[in-house]
Design a protein around this motif. Structure first.
Motif, PDB file in Angstrom:
ATOM      1  N   UNK A   1       0.858  -1.185   0.000  1.00  0.00           N
ATOM      2  CA  UNK A   1       0.000   0.000   0.000  1.00  0.00           C
ATOM      3  C   UNK A   1       0.895   1.236   0.000  1.00  0.00           C
ATOM      4  N   UNK A   2       0.759   2.049  -1.037  1.00  0.00           N
ATOM      5  CA  UNK A   2       1.635   3.207  -1.219  1.00  0.00           C
ATOM      6  C   UNK A   2       0.826   4.484  -1.049  1.00  0.00           C
ATOM      7  N   UNK A   3       1.266   5.335  -0.126  1.00  0.00           N
ATOM      8  CA  UNK A   3       0.686   6.664   0.028  1.00  0.00           C
ATOM      9  C   UNK A   3       1.517   7.645  -0.792  1.00  0.00           C
TER      10      UNK A   3
ATOM     11  N   UNK B   1       8.306  -1.969   6.527  1.00  0.00           N
ATOM     12  CA  UNK B   1       7.475  -2.986   7.155  1.00  0.00           C
ATOM     13  C   UNK B   1       6.290  -2.331   7.870  1.00  0.00           C
ATOM     14  N   UNK B   2       5.069  -2.880   7.740  1.00  0.00           N
ATOM     15  CA  UNK B   2       3.916  -2.299   8.453  1.00  0.00           C
ATOM     16  C   UNK B   2       4.138  -2.321   9.961  1.00  0.00           C
ATOM     17  N   UNK B   3       3.978  -1.157  10.551  1.00  0.00           N
ATOM     18  CA  UNK B   3       4.136  -1.052  11.997  1.00  0.00           C
ATOM     19  C   UNK B   3       3.412   0.196  12.459  1.00  0.00           C
ATOM     20  N   UNK B   4       2.660   0.095  13.520  1.00  0.00           N
ATOM     21  CA  UNK B   4       1.913   1.234  14.036  1.00  0.00           C
ATOM     22  C   UNK B   4       2.594   1.821  15.254  1.00  0.00           C
TER      23      UNK B   4
ATOM     24  N   UNK C   1      -4.283   1.540  17.982  1.00  0.00           N
ATOM     25  CA  UNK C   1      -4.706   0.675  16.885  1.00  0.00           C
ATOM     26  C   UNK C   1      -3.552  -0.194  16.412  1.00  0.00           C
ATOM     27  N   UNK C   2      -3.830  -1.485  16.193  1.00  0.00           N
ATOM     28  CA  UNK C   2      -2.805  -2.448  15.778  1.00  0.00           C
ATOM     29  C   UNK C   2      -2.650  -2.394  14.257  1.00  0.00           C
ATOM     30  N   UNK C   3      -1.788  -1.510  13.789  1.00  0.00           N
ATOM     31  CA  UNK C   3      -1.579  -1.333  12.356  1.00  0.00           C
ATOM     32  C   UNK C   3      -1.000  -2.589  11.712  1.00  0.00           C
ATOM     33  N   UNK C   4      -0.042  -3.208  12.381  1.00  0.00           N
ATOM     34  CA  UNK C   4       0.583  -4.412  11.821  1.00  0.00           C
ATOM     35  C   UNK C   4      -0.439  -5.543  11.713  1.00  0.00           C
ATOM     36  N   UNK C   5      -1.301  -5.693  12.725  1.00  0.00           N
ATOM     37  CA  UNK C   5      -2.330  -6.728  12.677  1.00  0.00           C
ATOM     38  C   UNK C   5      -3.328  -6.486  11.564  1.00  0.00           C
ATOM     39  N   UNK C   6      -3.707  -5.218  11.368  1.00  0.00           N
ATOM     40  CA  UNK C   6      -4.639  -4.886  10.290  1.00  0.00           C
ATOM     41  C   UNK C   6      -4.015  -5.172   8.930  1.00  0.00           C
ATOM     42  N   UNK C   7      -2.717  -4.878   8.784  1.00  0.00           N
ATOM     43  CA  UNK C   7      -2.029  -5.172   7.523  1.00  0.00           C
ATOM     44  C   UNK C   7      -2.005  -6.673   7.257  1.00  0.00           C
ATOM     45  N   UNK C   8      -1.794  -7.469   8.293  1.00  0.00           N
ATOM     46  CA  UNK C   8      -1.824  -8.926   8.139  1.00  0.00           C
ATOM     47  C   UNK C   8      -3.190  -9.381   7.654  1.00  0.00           C
ATOM     48  N   UNK C   9      -4.242  -8.869   8.285  1.00  0.00           N
ATOM     49  CA  UNK C   9      -5.589  -9.295   7.900  1.00  0.00           C
ATOM     50  C   UNK C   9      -5.918  -8.895   6.472  1.00  0.00           C
ATOM     51  N   UNK C  10      -5.378  -7.771   6.028  1.00  0.00           N
ATOM     52  CA  UNK C  10      -5.630  -7.317   4.662  1.00  0.00           C
ATOM     53  C   UNK C  10      -4.658  -7.928   3.654  1.00  0.00           C
TER      54      UNK C  10
ATOM     55  N   UNK D   1      -9.112 -17.116   7.720  1.00  0.00           N
ATOM     56  CA  UNK D   1      -9.302 -17.229   9.177  1.00  0.00           C
ATOM     57  C   UNK D   1      -9.060 -15.924   9.939  1.00  0.00           C
ATOM     58  N   UNK D   2      -8.150 -15.085   9.451  1.00  0.00           N
ATOM     59  CA  UNK D   2      -7.849 -13.843  10.166  1.00  0.00           C
ATOM     60  C   UNK D   2      -9.011 -12.867  10.141  1.00  0.00           C
TER      61      UNK D   2
END
Length: 768
Positions: A125-127, A151-154, A161-170, A336-337
């Protein structure tokens, strides 16, 4: 029951080692093999245990596949650190074109950098910053973009908010930053099914833009018809969240039901037989779900509608709760996520509440004009089902939603109908498209107005700490009793007790006789939470974002306080009114009871302080200007204001006018320096300190050798953003501390740093 078991396993299984997951899966296979021969009372628990095991193994396999992604492995290994690379990939969705940024999500084929092209598959994901013209990029297009990947990290702060977890789910393996749209190239137009869907979506979006007047109303229409939320600004979204009616902006079962009902009615009128009609409607629903992005609520409704239609072809009775469970089962099996996704939880909880609680509430409701009792019962059922999730994820309840939904739901239906007609009408049908667009605008404007009562009465937007597990258990037990005819009255009592427990069950930490100083990870800024030996809380600065994209007070500082059960802030100290220190304070003043507000000399041009002053005026906090010489005791902790010294009122906010505090308990002293620079350091009264909060985020202009020699800290803490655009902390500052053998911890690497002392010893804990 199967879906619940599978989901519980998926929630618990993401952290399992692959070997353990394989063993768990083997156990599930054994249970399923033995279950048919066992008595029912044994077979049912065995099947449910097997479902949980399958969910856990599936989640572990999904997590392992994510970590094995070539792009992620390259990032974790540091192979792409600090370099700009050319990313080649396919657009996974339409580019999101917001005013302040342009966001691309690409399925990457290869990455070019340092003269080498490597096949690094993954999703990024590029901003994209900058105001240069932005090219149209839709799903399926081949794109090349120059960006720096990381690397995704919040925020490394509890409760944030868990940015890394959201990135994993997406399924997003990397985040990217690009400086200008000029660095993005559309290499080729997309082909195939996804490209066809994208073209249909772009055509519908263009028709809405032509027929509906620009503004917030058009943004609502695009969001509700096509799932395009780029036209819904943060203020509008927050207004609907506070009112408890944000669900009308999200695509859900209403849109799917509309598509299915309209097409089914048209085919029935054409006397199409039942089975071909059902197959055609199922295909249309699947196409619509893909058209609008396939979010969880739409996918849930699409699965339920398809199974219902096909089941009717086989003359099967429909049990809606079972259909809901089947939809959940299919979605969790696919990914599953998803069960950890907030949208998944809200969608299924609200629908389940409507299905199982509404009938009992209706049986005890009086008949009202226009069948309002049905709307009230449904609204109450959904709000009850959502209460633990709203408190747990968002720390808020919206009691106003019970009444505001009476207006929002029919108005959203009008927006949806008129907006859909606008989207499907070709430009040549001006007789239909024009009035439909006007009607959509009128309905959207009325919908905006329906959420305004919360603006007039901010007390309707309740903010609380998250619930405890025991409170959720009590409340959930009450809902189960409410769903049964026999135990309804007892269910009311248990639910009421549970609701009180949800709101008041989490208590703030009590007095433990120690001073706790938490330097929060708020990115590029400062926010420090102080808990006195008596358990009272003071805040020094509230963080902030330079680009205004994130309200750090709401996203990081407040969730941290709520995770501790804090409801009252004894006082706030603003070191100086720069955005990275003051930006989060207006929200804290709105969301908490605040006793005192300290700050230094106010600049004569106080334009930067406008939002803060407005929030301060509306709060009950008592303002106080402080400077050198002020001494206080915070429950046994000696507090001295060392700076700024006396002088004329400044024309503008300056770093050297920062309020500098020294906290002392026993032999331990903590020096909080704000953003003072060399001149400010030289002006401070001399004296050693056990812990030094490094000034100005580790800027080269601070932490001079003479200052460090005078303070002689045993530990230094730097609050700075990851990959700071200002280069903080500066290598020269790190070297000065290294030469003096001062251990240094950093929020950008270690997350939130918490210091705890009883006056004799000092304990240090970091989040990462």
């Amino acid at each position: 029951m199967l879906a619940a078991a599978l989901g519980a396993g998926a929630l618990a299984g993401a952290a399992l080692d692959p070997g353990v997951a394989a063993a768990v899966l083997g156990g599930a296979a054994l249970l399923l093999a033995l279950a048919p021969a066992a008595p029912v009372r044994t077979a049912v628990p065995a099947v449910l245990a097997a479902a949980a095991a399958i969910g856990a193994a599936g989640a572990a396999a999904e997590a392992a596949a994510y970590d094995r992604g070539p792009l992620r492995r390259a990032l974790v290994a540091g192979e792409l650190d600090g370099i700009a690379v050319r990313v080649l990939g396919t657009a996974a969705e339409d580019a999101r074109d917001a005013a302040d940024r342009w966001t691309l999500v690409l399925d990457v084929h290869a990455v070019e950098g340092r003269g080498v092209s490597r096949p690094l598959a993954g999703r990024v994901r590029i901003d994209v910053r900058g105001t240069a013209p932005r090219r149209a990029v839709v799903q399926g297009d081949e794109v090349a973009a120059w960006a720096e990947l990381f690397e995704p990290r919040g925020y490394g702060t509890p409760g944030a908010f868990d940015t890394a977890g959201a990135a994993r789910r997406d399924g997003v393996h990397a985040f990217g930053a690009s400086k200008s749209p000029r660095l993005v190239e559309r290499v080729a137009a997309g082909r195939g099914w996804r490209a066809l869907v994208a073209r249909v979506r772009e055509t519908a979006r263009a028709r809405i833009r032509r027929a509906v007047l620009p503004g917030r109303e058009q943004g609502l229409v695009r969001a509700m018809v096509l799932g395009d939320r780029t036209g819904v600004d943060r203020e509008t979204a927050e207004q609907f969240r506070a009112a408890g009616t944000y669900h009308v902006l999200a695509l859900s079962g209403a849109q799917v039901a509309l598509v299915a009902a309209l097409l089914s009615a048209a085919l029935r009128r054409l006397e199409v037989p039942r089975t071909p009609r059902a197959l055609a409607v199922c295909a249309a629903v699947a196409f619509y779900a893909e058209l609008v992005g396939g979010d969880v609520p739409v996918a849930r409704a699409a699965w339920m509608a398809s199974v219902l239609l096909l089941g009717r072809c086989l003359d099967l009775d429909a049990d809606l709760a079972n259909l809901l469970g089947l939809a959940a089962l299919l979605l969790i099996a696919h990914r599953p996520s998803a069960v950890a996704d907030v949208g998944f939880q809200l969608s299924f909880a609200a629908t389940l509440g409507l299905l199982v609680l509404t009938p009992g509430l209706l049986r005890r409701a009086r008949a009202l004009p226009l069948r309002l009792e049905l709307a009230l019962a449904g609204s109450l059922a959904a709000q009850l089902a959502l209460a633990p999730l709203l408190l747990g994820h968002f720390n808020r309840l919206a009691p106003a939603a019970l009444l505001l939904n009476l207006a929002a739901v029919p108005l959203s239906a009008a927006v949806l109908l008129a907006g859909t007609l606008t989207a499907v009408c070709p430009p040549s049908w001006t007789a239909a498209a024009g009035p439909a667009g006007d009607l959509a605008w009128i309905a959207a404007h009325a919908l905006l107005r329906s959420a305004e009562p919360v603006r007039w009465l901010p007390a309707l937007d309740l903010r609380w700490p998250g619930p405890t597990a025991w409170a959720v258990a009590v409340f959930g037990s009450g809902l189960v009793l409410l769903a049964t005819e026999r135990w309804f009255r007892k269910g009311l009592a248990v639910t009421a007790i549970g609701l009180v427990a949800l709101v008041h069950g989490r208590r703030p930490p009590g007095a433990d006789g120690r001073l706790h100083v938490a330097v929060l990870d708020v990115g590029q800024g400062d926010a420090i939470v102080i808990r006195t030996p008596a358990g009272r809380v003071w805040i020094v600065d509230g963080g902030g974002a330079f680009d205004g994209r994130v309200d750090v007070g709401e996203a990081v500082v407040a969730p941290y306080l709520w995770s501790l059960g804090v409801r009252r802030i004894e006082g706030i100290v603003l070191t100086h009114a720069h955005p990275d220190h003051a930006g989060g304070l207006p929200f804290l003043l709105r969301a908490f009871e605040v006793g005192a507000f300290w700050d230094g000399p106010r600049p004569r041009s106080d334009q930067a302080c406008g939002p803060l002053d407005a929030a301060l005026a509306r709060s009950q906090a008592t303002p106080r200007a402080v400077g050198r010489g002020v001494r206080e005791s915070w429950d046994g902790v000696s507090v001295e204001v060392l700076g700024p010294g006396p002088g004329p009122r400044p024309w503008r906010v300056r770093n050297d006018d920062s309020v500098v505090l020294r906290l002392s308990l026993g032999r331990v002293r903590v020096l909080l320096t704000g953003d003072i620079e060399a001149a400010g350091e030289a002006a401070l009264p001399p004296g050693p300190a056990t812990v030094l909060k490094v000034a100005h985020h580790g800027s080269r202009s601070s932490s001079t050798s003479s200052f460090l020699d005078a303070v002689r800290p045993a530990l230094a803490v730097v609050s700075a953003g990851r990959k700071s655009p200002f280069g903080h902390p500066h290598p020269d500052v790190l070297e000065r501390h290294r030469q003096r053998r001062v251990p240094l911890v950093r929020t950008d690497r270690h997350g939130t740093v918490t210091l705890s002392t009883d006056g004799a010893t000092l304990a240090v804990r970091t989040w990462h």
